[in-house]
Design an enzyme around this catalytic site. Structure first.
Site, PDB file in Angstrom:
ATOM      1  CE  LYS A 117     -17.644  87.566   0.167  1.00 51.33           C
ATOM      2  NZ  LYS A 117     -17.471  87.134  -0.349  1.00 51.33           N
TER       3      LYS A 117
HETATM    4  C1  LIG Z   1     -16.826  86.097  -1.231  1.00 48.94           C
HETATM    5  C2  LIG Z   1     -15.521  85.922  -2.049  1.00 48.94           C
HETATM    6  C3  LIG Z   1     -15.575  85.219  -3.266  1.00 48.94           C
HETATM    7  C4  LIG Z   1     -16.469  84.008  -3.681  1.00 48.94           C
HETATM    8  O1  LIG Z   1     -18.373  84.557  -3.641  1.00 48.94           O
HETATM    9  P1  LIG Z   1     -19.646  84.106  -3.617  1.00 48.94           P
HETATM   10  O2  LIG Z   1     -20.998  84.568  -3.858  1.00 48.94           O
HETATM   11  O3  LIG Z   1     -19.822  83.480  -2.430  1.00 48.94           O
HETATM   12  O4  LIG Z   1     -19.726  82.731  -4.221  1.00 48.94           O
HETATM   13  C5  LIG Z   1     -14.622  84.487  -4.019  1.00 48.94           C
HETATM   14  N1  LIG Z   1     -13.741  85.885  -4.132  1.00 48.94           N
HETATM   15  C6  LIG Z   1     -13.183  86.885  -2.912  1.00 48.94           C
HETATM   16  C7  LIG Z   1     -12.523  87.460  -2.961  1.00 48.94           C
HETATM   17  C8  LIG Z   1     -14.321  86.932  -1.940  1.00 48.94           C
HETATM   18  O5  LIG Z   1     -14.500  87.279  -1.284  1.00 48.94           O
END
Ligand SMILES: *Cc1c(COP(=O)(O)O)cnc(C)c1O
Length: 490
Positions: A117
């Site tokens: 993210k």
């Molecule tokens: C947020 C996250 C996900 C999921 O991603 P999405 O965009 O919500 O599908 C998977 N793995 C990690 C480590 C995350 O932080």
């Protein structure tokens, strides 16, 4: 470029308007009016942009197709400031590593909070600061997190002028490391709110506040959840960067370049994406719609298999809180997938009225819809390349142990869900890239369970669990959150 809502509102908006807005007024999500098409020549040019000028310049190329209300030099400067080796640990920003026969890992997790993210959020922080300064405005970001979103947002926004962050999270659902990362931030513009409930209670509160247009306007409420188009757009870039690394690594480029027809027959790659809210893989969908030669987009879920069920059966069924499992890949513990509406909009020929009928009041009432009999449903794989699979706690442990013992690669629990599912979807001659979405240190307890020892901890995170914490506990009550925001915006 204009943006429209998935629920039919066609009044055109520009990028910087929707940047600060988040959800559309009709409750839908924003998408560009069309996807810019990338031809073979541009793709090859971008390959050398990435390798010679770097990720930031590639990001600028892609973003500038979607953002025409920020002057070019400014947009370029924002990209250059965001994607640096200092912030992301390597010059490649998203380096590709070989795991095993046919499978590669794309490291999306080298940013400040060690999860993918950061790649979008760091850009968002700089875009927000730029746009707010330009307008002379302030913004109060209200968010919901089960871990990674919250810390990524807070590390991106801390100290930024004109921005406050109010981040709700379910009490005691995050790992101690994740809690420490967030709650140890002492910046005055960062507010942690621990809610008595699960992630979806937090997300529902954020939606409820966003739907209160008067409150939203008065307190300048914005969002950084994955429904924000700017985040999704930022993520499109690393699908291209992954493609450029994998195709060079796996295909002699001479073969590609001989003959006229070869120019149009690019080597394909597939991606497997550990998924929760469908934000990451939705960016893959956008990249594919732009013309990036992606064979399959494989959606990997954990025990919370809302998406796997849809892609297998055509039934989209929202889970209740009680039916949402607490797992060892907690960032994928969702009861519904908030970005999924974007894909359904494309799948149904961008019929906003139909999407509104599916995702609006009816879904709130019945908790499900069924596209199994709809002619578009078999297009999910045939035309859009989607496939899916799921993984369990036992699978995660086995996959982590196996990759560590056989290849000396320690992967986190979410990435392990991806690797497990990727192995089930390999095609000969098509490199499979698994998105590494976090580093193992964030989920240390499960790593210990899998291999009997702690993962290595980057030096800057040594001892963070012992730092003082800054957090307010609250009931799952929209009124209480509103009151808290009002009090702290004075
Ligand atoms: C947020 C996250 C996900 C999921 O991603 P999405 O965009 O919500 O599908 C998977 N793995 C990690 C480590 C995350 O932080």
């Amino acid at each position: 470029m204009n943006y429209i809502s998935t629920r039919g509102d066609q009044s055109p908006k520009r990028f910087c308007e929707i940047l600060l807005e988040g959800l559309a007024p009709d409750g839908g999500l924003y998408l560009p009016e069309h996807y810019p098409q990338v031809d073979a020549a541009t793709l090859e040019r971008w390959r050398s942009v990435y390798h010679q000028e770097g990720y930031a310049e590639l990001a600028f190329e892609i973003l500038s197709l979607y953002i025409d209300d920020i002057p070019v030099p400014d947009l370029r400067a924002i990209c250059q400031k965001t994607y640096t080796a200092e912030v992301f640990g390597t010059g490649e920003i998203v380096p590709l590593r070989h795991l095993e026969n046919g499978i590669w890992l794309e490291a999306l997790s080298n940013g400040p909070t060690l999860a993918f993210k950061d790649l979008a959020m760091q850009l968002l922080g700089n875009l927000f600061e730029y746009e707010l300064a330009r307008r002379g405005e302030e913004l109060n970001i209200l968010g919901a997190t089960s871990g990674d979103t919250g810390s990524a947002a807070e590390y991106a926004m801390r100290g930024k002028k004109g921005v406050r962050v109010f981040m709700t999270s379910p009490v005691n659902r995050m790992s101690p490391f994740q809690q420490a990362q967030m709650f140890s931030l002492m910046d005055e513009n960062i507010h942690n709110i621990a809610v008595d409930g699960v992630f979806d209670d937090c997300q529902d509160m954020v939606k409820a506040v966003s739907n209160d247009l008067e409150f939203k306007r008065k307190y300048k409420i914005g969002t950084v959840n994955s429904i924000n188009w700017a985040r999704l757009l930022a993520q499109v870039v690393y699908y291209f960067a992954g493609y450029f690394q994998a195709t060079e690594a796996s295909t002699p480029s001479a073969e590609l370049r001989t003959g006229g027809s070869a120019r149009t027959e690019h080597q394909k790659v597939s991606f497997t994406v550990p998924s929760g809210n469908f934000g990451n893989v939705c960016a893959g969908h956008v990249a594919r719609m732009m013309g990036l030669p992606i064979a399959k987009l494989v959606v990997a879920t954990n025990e919370n298999d809302v998406l796997d069920e849809f892609f297998k059966t055509g039934v989209y069924r929202v889970r209740t809180s009680a039916d949402t499992h607490e797992t060892s890949s907690p960032s994928m513990d969702i009861s519904k997938a908030s970005n999924f509406e974007r894909f359904v909009f494309d799948l149904l020929g961008r019929d906003g009225a139909r999407v509104k009928a599916l995702f609006g009041d009816a879904l709130a009432r019945t908790g499900r819809f069924d596209l199994s009999q709809h002619p578009a449903f078999n297009q999910t794989t045939l035309r859009y390349g989607f496939q899916s699979g799921q993984s369990t706690h036992a699978d995660r442990l086995a996959t982590i142990k196996d990759s560590f013992e056989r290849f000396g690669m320690l992967i986190d629990t979410h990435t392990a869900d991806g690797v497990k599912v990727a192995r089930e979807h390999l095609q000969p001659g098509v490199p499979m890239i698994v998105m590494e979405t976090a580093l193992p240190i964030k989920f240390a307890a499960t790593i210990v369970e899998a291999i009997g020892r702690e993962p290595d901890r980057p030096a800057k995170f040594v001892g963070i669990e012992a730092l003082p914490k800054r957090v307010t506990r609250m009931a799952a009550d929209v009124g209480a959150v509103k009151a808290y925001i009002a009090e702290h915006c004075a």
